[in-house]
Design an enzyme around this catalytic site. Structure first.
Site, PDB file in Angstrom:
ATOM      1  N   CYS A   1       6.157  -5.348   0.387  1.00 11.21           N
ATOM      2  CA  CYS A   1       6.269  -4.030  -0.234  1.00 11.21           C
ATOM      3  C   CYS A   1       6.206  -2.902   0.804  1.00 11.21           C
ATOM      4  CB  CYS A   1       5.217  -3.904  -1.334  1.00 11.21           C
ATOM      5  SG  CYS A   1       5.699  -2.723  -2.591  1.00 11.21           S
TER       6      CYS A   1
ATOM      7  N   HIS B   1       4.748  -8.924  -4.552  1.00  6.83           N
ATOM      8  CA  HIS B   1       3.376  -9.178  -4.096  1.00  6.83           C
ATOM      9  C   HIS B   1       2.925 -10.629  -4.332  1.00  6.83           C
ATOM     10  CE1 HIS B   1       2.375  -5.010  -3.147  1.00  6.83           C
ATOM     11  NE2 HIS B   1       3.201  -4.696  -4.133  1.00  6.83           N
TER      12      HIS B   1
ATOM     13  N   ARG C   1      12.866   3.134  -0.311  1.00  9.09           N
ATOM     14  CA  ARG C   1      11.533   3.124  -0.945  1.00  9.09           C
ATOM     15  C   ARG C   1      11.683   3.369  -2.444  1.00  9.09           C
ATOM     16  NH1 ARG C   1       7.620   7.372   0.964  1.00  9.09           N
ATOM     17  NH2 ARG C   1       6.102   5.947   0.042  1.00  9.09           N
TER      18      ARG C   1
ATOM     19  N   GLY D   1       0.873  -1.177   0.000  1.00  9.00           N
ATOM     20  CA  GLY D   1       0.000   0.000   0.000  1.00  9.00           C
ATOM     21  C   GLY D   1       0.898   1.211   0.000  1.00  9.00           C
ATOM     22  N   GLU D   2       0.625   2.144   0.868  1.00  9.92           N
ATOM     23  CA  GLU D   2       1.445   3.357   0.972  1.00  9.92           C
ATOM     24  C   GLU D   2       2.025   3.379   2.384  1.00  9.92           C
ATOM     25  OE1 GLU D   2       2.204   5.281  -1.598  1.00  9.92           O
ATOM     26  OE2 GLU D   2       3.519   6.298  -0.162  1.00  9.92           O
ATOM     27  N   SER D   3       3.340   3.180   2.467  1.00  9.62           N
ATOM     28  CA  SER D   3       3.938   2.997   3.793  1.00  9.62           C
ATOM     29  C   SER D   3       3.783   4.223   4.686  1.00  9.62           C
ATOM     30  CB  SER D   3       5.409   2.599   3.672  1.00  9.62           C
ATOM     31  OG  SER D   3       6.100   3.506   2.859  1.00  9.62           O
TER      32      SER D   3
ATOM     33  N   ARG E   1       6.129  -0.220  -7.624  1.00  6.82           N
ATOM     34  CA  ARG E   1       6.827   0.848  -6.862  1.00  6.82           C
ATOM     35  C   ARG E   1       7.530   0.229  -5.642  1.00  6.82           C
ATOM     36  NH1 ARG E   1       4.479   5.081  -4.698  1.00  6.82           N
ATOM     37  NH2 ARG E   1       2.551   4.015  -4.212  1.00  6.82           N
TER      38      ARG E   1
ATOM     39  N   GLU F   1       0.807 -12.145  -2.771  1.00  2.00           N
ATOM     40  CA  GLU F   1      -0.620 -12.262  -2.413  1.00  2.00           C
ATOM     41  C   GLU F   1      -1.534 -12.071  -3.616  1.00  2.00           C
ATOM     42  OE1 GLU F   1       1.378  -9.814  -1.717  1.00  2.00           O
ATOM     43  OE2 GLU F   1       0.377  -7.881  -1.944  1.00  2.00           O
TER      44      GLU F   1
HETATM   45  N1  GLN Z   1       6.128   2.598  -2.737  1.00  4.24           N
HETATM   46  C1  GLN Z   1       5.240   2.237  -1.693  1.00  4.24           C
HETATM   47  C2  GLN Z   1       5.701   2.702  -0.338  1.00  4.24           C
HETATM   48  O1  GLN Z   1       6.866   2.913  -0.114  1.00  4.24           O
HETATM   49  C3  GLN Z   1       5.055   0.749  -1.624  1.00  4.24           C
HETATM   50  C4  GLN Z   1       4.324   0.252  -2.837  1.00  4.24           C
HETATM   51  C5  GLN Z   1       3.540  -0.998  -2.622  1.00  4.24           C
HETATM   52  O2  GLN Z   1       3.292  -1.417  -1.486  1.00  4.24           O
HETATM   53  N2  GLN Z   1       3.112  -1.593  -3.698  1.00  4.24           N
HETATM   54  O3  GLN Z   1       4.872   2.874   0.509  1.00  4.24           O
END
Ligand code: GLN
Length: 196
Positions: free
Chosen positions: A88, A179, A115, A59-61, A144, A181
């Site tokens: 991720c 990923h 990241r 997700g978005e860390s 990403r 999952e």
């Molecule tokens: N780039 C995202 C982060 O650093 C991670 C991307 C992802 O979980 N697919 O939060």
């Protein structure tokens, strides 16, 4: 396969691809056990008690980190004694240090994480990745993705690309840049469950 006892697995459900993680662990447990305890969503500290393992999703860390603090989950995560399956953004959160001053990672796995380590051209890509412990390469989807550019003596690198480590294991914890999952190949879930 390891111990075929029933396991309580939770997925940190603050942001990111939570339902994919629940589905994948439910399928992996069903393959091992048939009947099993359903995988649970974790939003509050009370749901962490008694879990054998917790998945921290992609997700978005930065967002997940903020929500961990807001929901009072930082201390329970630091004290958690089960295994962590971190993908991720989850890998970013588990690091000791991250190349982003906005992040205050949990420091649960001995690694330094960068990241978005693959730059703009390669924001998303797929690769057939040799992984230590798997008999044939794993078709890995990177979105990403981060890498670990330093892995401490307490952790081991299970898979590596030019940019750094993309699969890191420390005791019962597994951190993956990609990923597993979202596919149908659950070998990494089984590798993880084997150690619980
Ligand atoms: N780039 C995202 C982060 O650093 C991670 C991307 C992802 O979980 N697919 O939060």
């Amino acid at each position: 396969m390891g111990a075929d006892r029933d396991l309580c697995i939770g997925v940190l459900a603050l942001q990111g691809d939570v339902s994919e993680h629940i589905r994948a662990f439910d399928l992996a447990l069903a393959a091992r056990l048939g009947e099993h305890t359903p995988v649970v969503s974790v939003r509050h500290a009370s749901a962490i008690d008694g879990l054998d393992a917790l998945a921290i999703p992609g997700g978005e860390s930065t967002t997940i980190s903020r929500l961990i603090a807001k929901n009072g989950l930082r201390r329970p995560l630091l004290d958690f004694e089960g295994g962590l399956f971190a993908t991720c953004a989850g890998m970013v959160l588990c690091a000791e240090t991250v190349n982003d001053p906005r992040m205050d990672p949990l420091g649960l796995i001995e690694m330094r994480v960068q990241r978005n380590a693959f730059g703009r051209q390669q924001e998303s890509f797929e690769a057939d990745l040799p992984v230590e412990g798997l008999a044939s390469p794993f078709h890995a989807v990177f979105i990403r993705a981060p890498v670990a550019d330093r892995v401490g003596p307490g952790a081991e690198t299970l898979a590596q690309l030019e940019e750094g480590a993309v699969a890191v294991r420390q005791a019962r914890h597994l951190a993956l840049s990609f990923h597993p999952e979202i596919g149908t190949d659950l070998r990494l879930h089984h590798l993880f469950l084997d150690r619980l």
